[in-house]
Design a protein around this motif. Structure first.
Motif, PDB file in Angstrom:
ATOM      1  N   ILE A   5     -12.389  -0.060   0.470  1.00 56.95           N
ATOM      2  CA  ILE A   5     -11.728  -1.099   1.263  1.00 56.95           C
ATOM      3  C   ILE A   5     -11.294  -2.251   0.372  1.00 56.95           C
ATOM      4  O   ILE A   5     -10.178  -2.783   0.507  1.00 56.95           O
ATOM      5  N   GLU A   6     -12.133  -2.627  -0.584  1.00 57.24           N
ATOM      6  CA  GLU A   6     -11.772  -3.717  -1.497  1.00 57.24           C
ATOM      7  C   GLU A   6     -10.547  -3.350  -2.333  1.00 57.24           C
ATOM      8  O   GLU A   6      -9.668  -4.190  -2.568  1.00 57.24           O
ATOM      9  N   ILE A   7     -10.476  -2.091  -2.796  1.00 56.89           N
ATOM     10  CA  ILE A   7      -9.309  -1.655  -3.566  1.00 56.89           C
ATOM     11  C   ILE A   7      -8.064  -1.673  -2.694  1.00 56.89           C
ATOM     12  O   ILE A   7      -6.988  -2.121  -3.118  1.00 56.89           O
ATOM     13  N   SER A   8      -8.208  -1.221  -1.472  1.00 57.50           N
ATOM     14  CA  SER A   8      -7.080  -1.229  -0.542  1.00 57.50           C
ATOM     15  C   SER A   8      -6.583  -2.651  -0.307  1.00 57.50           C
ATOM     16  O   SER A   8      -5.371  -2.921  -0.317  1.00 57.50           O
ATOM     17  N   GLN A   9      -7.509  -3.578  -0.115  1.00 56.99           N
ATOM     18  CA  GLN A   9      -7.128  -4.967   0.138  1.00 56.99           C
ATOM     19  C   GLN A   9      -6.420  -5.582  -1.067  1.00 56.99           C
ATOM     20  O   GLN A   9      -5.504  -6.391  -0.916  1.00 56.99           O
ATOM     21  N   ALA A  10      -6.842  -5.181  -2.265  1.00 58.61           N
ATOM     22  CA  ALA A  10      -6.251  -5.747  -3.481  1.00 58.61           C
ATOM     23  C   ALA A  10      -4.880  -5.163  -3.790  1.00 58.61           C
ATOM     24  O   ALA A  10      -4.045  -5.822  -4.415  1.00 58.61           O
ATOM     25  N   MET A  11      -4.609  -3.924  -3.335  1.00 60.08           N
ATOM     26  CA  MET A  11      -3.403  -3.229  -3.766  1.00 60.08           C
ATOM     27  C   MET A  11      -2.337  -3.073  -2.688  1.00 60.08           C
ATOM     28  O   MET A  11      -1.160  -2.830  -3.011  1.00 60.08           O
ATOM     29  N   TYR A  12      -2.714  -3.192  -1.437  1.00 64.98           N
ATOM     30  CA  TYR A  12      -1.762  -2.878  -0.373  1.00 64.98           C
ATOM     31  C   TYR A  12      -1.672  -4.013   0.653  1.00 64.98           C
ATOM     32  O   TYR A  12      -2.692  -4.522   1.128  1.00 64.98           O
ATOM     33  N   ASP A  13      -0.427  -4.397   0.965  1.00 55.59           N
ATOM     34  CA  ASP A  13      -0.208  -5.299   2.097  1.00 55.59           C
ATOM     35  C   ASP A  13      -0.039  -4.504   3.377  1.00 55.59           C
ATOM     36  O   ASP A  13      -0.357  -4.977   4.473  1.00 55.59           O
ATOM     37  N   CYS A  14       0.518  -3.323   3.234  1.00 58.99           N
ATOM     38  CA  CYS A  14       0.671  -2.404   4.349  1.00 58.99           C
ATOM     39  C   CYS A  14       0.777  -1.008   3.771  1.00 58.99           C
ATOM     40  O   CYS A  14       0.825  -0.845   2.545  1.00 58.99           O
ATOM     41  N   ALA A  15       0.804   0.018   4.607  1.00 57.86           N
ATOM     42  CA  ALA A  15       0.854   1.384   4.084  1.00 57.86           C
ATOM     43  C   ALA A  15       1.509   2.305   5.094  1.00 57.86           C
ATOM     44  O   ALA A  15       1.294   2.174   6.314  1.00 57.86           O
TER      45      ALA A  15
END
Length: 437
Positions: A5-15
Motif C-alpha cells: 500500500i505504501e508503494i502504491s501511495q508513493a507511485m500512483y495517483d490513480c490506476a
C-alpha cells in the motif's frame, strides 16, 4: 501487506487496473505479474482490511484483477468495484521478461519472496534469494549487484554478509574471475613457478625476469587442465629467505626488499597471474614478517605462504633442525590476513601452509580457515616419487585433512623422477595447487 500500500501511495495517483492477491500465495502473485497488471499489485495479509479498501477507493480503478480467491469472497468484499477473477497459473513466471532493475533486495529462503518480487517489480527492485556465501552467487547475479545503484539487505544473512557484499560491490576479482579461490562449480587449479626474484639458485622463478617468466609459466601449465580444471598461472615468490647466518637482526632470515618484489607483482597483475609471497622466518614469527609485505597483501591478486620448515625455535639453526610452527601462530596470521580482506573488500585470499612432516605443524587440527581465506596445505617434500606419494598419502589421510585444500610440489633437480602432470592429477585428493622449483 502494508508495504504494498505504501508503494502504491508513493507511485500512483490513480490506476487503470489494480491487482489483488494474498501475500502468502506465490502462485497467485506470479499469475498477476505474468499478466502485467496496468497498475499496482496490492497484497493482503489475511483479509480485505480498511487500509486496503481505502487505497482502492483512492486509486479508483476501472477494474480490480484478483487471483487466488473464491468468487463469493470478491463479490462481498469488492462489491463497489468491477473485478476480474483470473485463474491461478501454476507455471506463471515470477520475474516478467523485459523488466529492468536499478535496485537489488537480498533476502533469505524464509522471506516472502513472491510478495517481495511483486513489490520490487513496481519500483525497479530485483529480489535475489541468498543461501550461504554471497561471493558464491552466480557471475551474472554478482554482475547485477555490482552494477545497480542501490543494494538493500532485507533479511538477516549473518555477520559475514556485509563484507561479502562490499567485495561484490567493489568489483575486484581473482585473476581468471570469481571471488572464491576454489569456487564450487568453477574448478580452478593454480600452477606456480617458485623461487627468488633476483637469483636462480632458489628456484626456476629467478632464472629469468618477470616478463620471460610469464611465458615459461604458460609452458609449465600445459596439461593441468586435462581434467576440466581452469588453470590460474601463479608466481610463488620467496619473500624472506632462510639464512645460515644470524644477520644483523639475529633472525636467520633475509628479507627481500619490496622494490625487488614489486615488478613481479605488477607484471602479474597485467597478465592475470596470481602471486604468493613465501615466508621463511628463521627465529622470528610469521606475522612479523608478513606485516613487512602488507602493501602487496592489500592487493586482490596476492596471497601468502608460510613455510614451517624454516621456522626455528631459539638456539636452533637451519639444516640442523627442521622447523615447526603451532596452529596458534598460524591462526594469528590468518586472523590478520582475514582482516585485510574485510577492510579492503577483497576477493578471498590464498593462505598456503607447507608441510612434509607431521612435526612441522603442531595441533594442525586447530588451524582455522576463516571464510576470507582459502587455507591450503602444500606437500613440498622432495626425493623419489614413491616416497613423495607415501608422504602425500600420510598427510592427506589424517582426520583433519578435509579442513584444507591440497597442493603438490615438483622439484626439477631433487625429485627422481619429477612427476608429470598426468601423475599429479591422479592424486587423491585432487591437488588444486601445483608448484615447480
Amino acid at each position: 501487506m502494508l508495504a504494498s500500500i505504501e508503494i502504491s501511495q508513493a507511485m500512483y495517483d490513480c490506476a487503470h487496473e489494480v491487482g489483488v492477491a494474498l501475500a502468502r500465495d506465490s502462485a497467485a502473485i506470479s499469475t498477476l505479474m505474468s499478466r502485467r497488471v496496468q497498475g499496482p499489485v496490492l497484497l493482503l495479509g489475511t483479509w480485505f482490511g480498511p487500509s486496503l479498501m481505502a487505497e482502492l477507493e483512492r486509486l479508483a480503478p476501472d477494474r480490480v484483477v484478483a487471483a487466488g480467491f473464491e468468487e463469493q469472497v470478491l463479490e462481498r468484499s469488492l462489491a463497489e468495484f468491477e473485478f476480474e477473477l483470473v485463474p491461478v497459473d501454476q507455471q506463471a513466471t515470477l520475474s516478467p521478461l523485459g523488466v529492468s532493475y536499478d535496485r537489488v533486495w537480498l533476502v533469505d529462503n524464509d522471506a516472502p519472496v513472491a510478495a517481495l518480487t511483486a513489490l520490487g517489480h513496481q519500483i525497479g527492485a530485483k529480489v535475489i534469494v541468498v543461501s550461504g556465501d554471497l561471493r558464491a552467487l552466480p557471475p551474472e547475479t554478482r554482475e547485477m549487484i555490482y552494477g545497480v545503484y542501490q543494494v538493500e539487505v532485507l533479511s538477516d544473512l549473518g555477520e559475514d554478509a556485509a563484507w561479502q557484499l562490499a567485495a561484490i560491490r567493489r568489483g575486484d576479482q581473482i585473476p581468471g574471475g570469481g571471488l572464491l579461490m576454489f569456487e564450487p562449480g568453477f574448478d580452478r587449479r593454480m600452477v606456480a613457478i617458485y623461487g627468488h626474484p633476483v637469483t636462480g639458485a632458489l628456484g626456476v622463478l629467478g632464472e629469468q625476469g618477470p616478463d620471460e617468466s610469464v611465458e615459461r609459466l604458460q609452458a609449465i601449465s600445459e596439461g593441468y587442465d586435462a581434467d576440466g580444471y581452469v588453470v590460474l598461472p601463479t608466481f610463488e615468490i620467496i619473500a624472506t629467505v632462510a639464512s645460515a647466518a644470524a644477520g644483523g637482526d639475529g633472525d636467520y632470515s633475509g628479507e627481500t626488499a619490496r622494490d625487488e618484489i614489486r615488478p613481479w607483482v605488477e607484471v602479474a597483475a597485467a597478465n592475470d597471474i596470481y602471486v604468493v609471497l613465501d615466508l621463511q622466518p628463521g627465529r622470528t614469527d610469521f606475522l612479523t614478517q608478513a606485516r613487512m609485505y602488507e602493501e602487496f597483501l592489500r592487493l586482490p591478486h596476492v596471497g601468502l605462504a608460510l613455510d614451517p620448515e624454516w621456522r626455528l625455535r631459539p638456539n636452533e639453526v637451519h639444516l640442523e633442525q627442521i622447523g615447526t610452527v603451532d596452529a596458534a601462530e598460524i591462526n594469528r596470521v590468518a586472523e590478520w590476513l582475514a582482516g585485510i580482506v574485510r577492510e579492503e573488500a577483497l576477493p578471498q585470499k590464498l593462505l598456503i601452509l607447507h608441510q612434509f612432516r607431521y612435526s612441522m605443524i603442531t595441533n594442525r587440527h586447530l588451524v582455522e580457515a576463516p571464510p576470507e581465506l582459502a587455507v591450503l596445505i602444500q606437500m613440498d617434500g622432495q626425493g623419489p616419487l614413491g616416497t613423495k606419494y607415501a608422504t602425500w598419502n600420510a598427510l592427506t589421510s589424517q582426520p583433519d585433512a578435509h579442513q584444507f585444500y591440497w597442493g603438490w610440489k615438483n622439484f626439477y633437480d631433487e625429485d627422481s623422477p619429477t612427476a608429470t602432470s598426468e601423475q599429479v592429477l591422479e592424486l587423491t585428493p585432487t591437488p588444486v595447487f601445483v608448484s615447480y622449483q
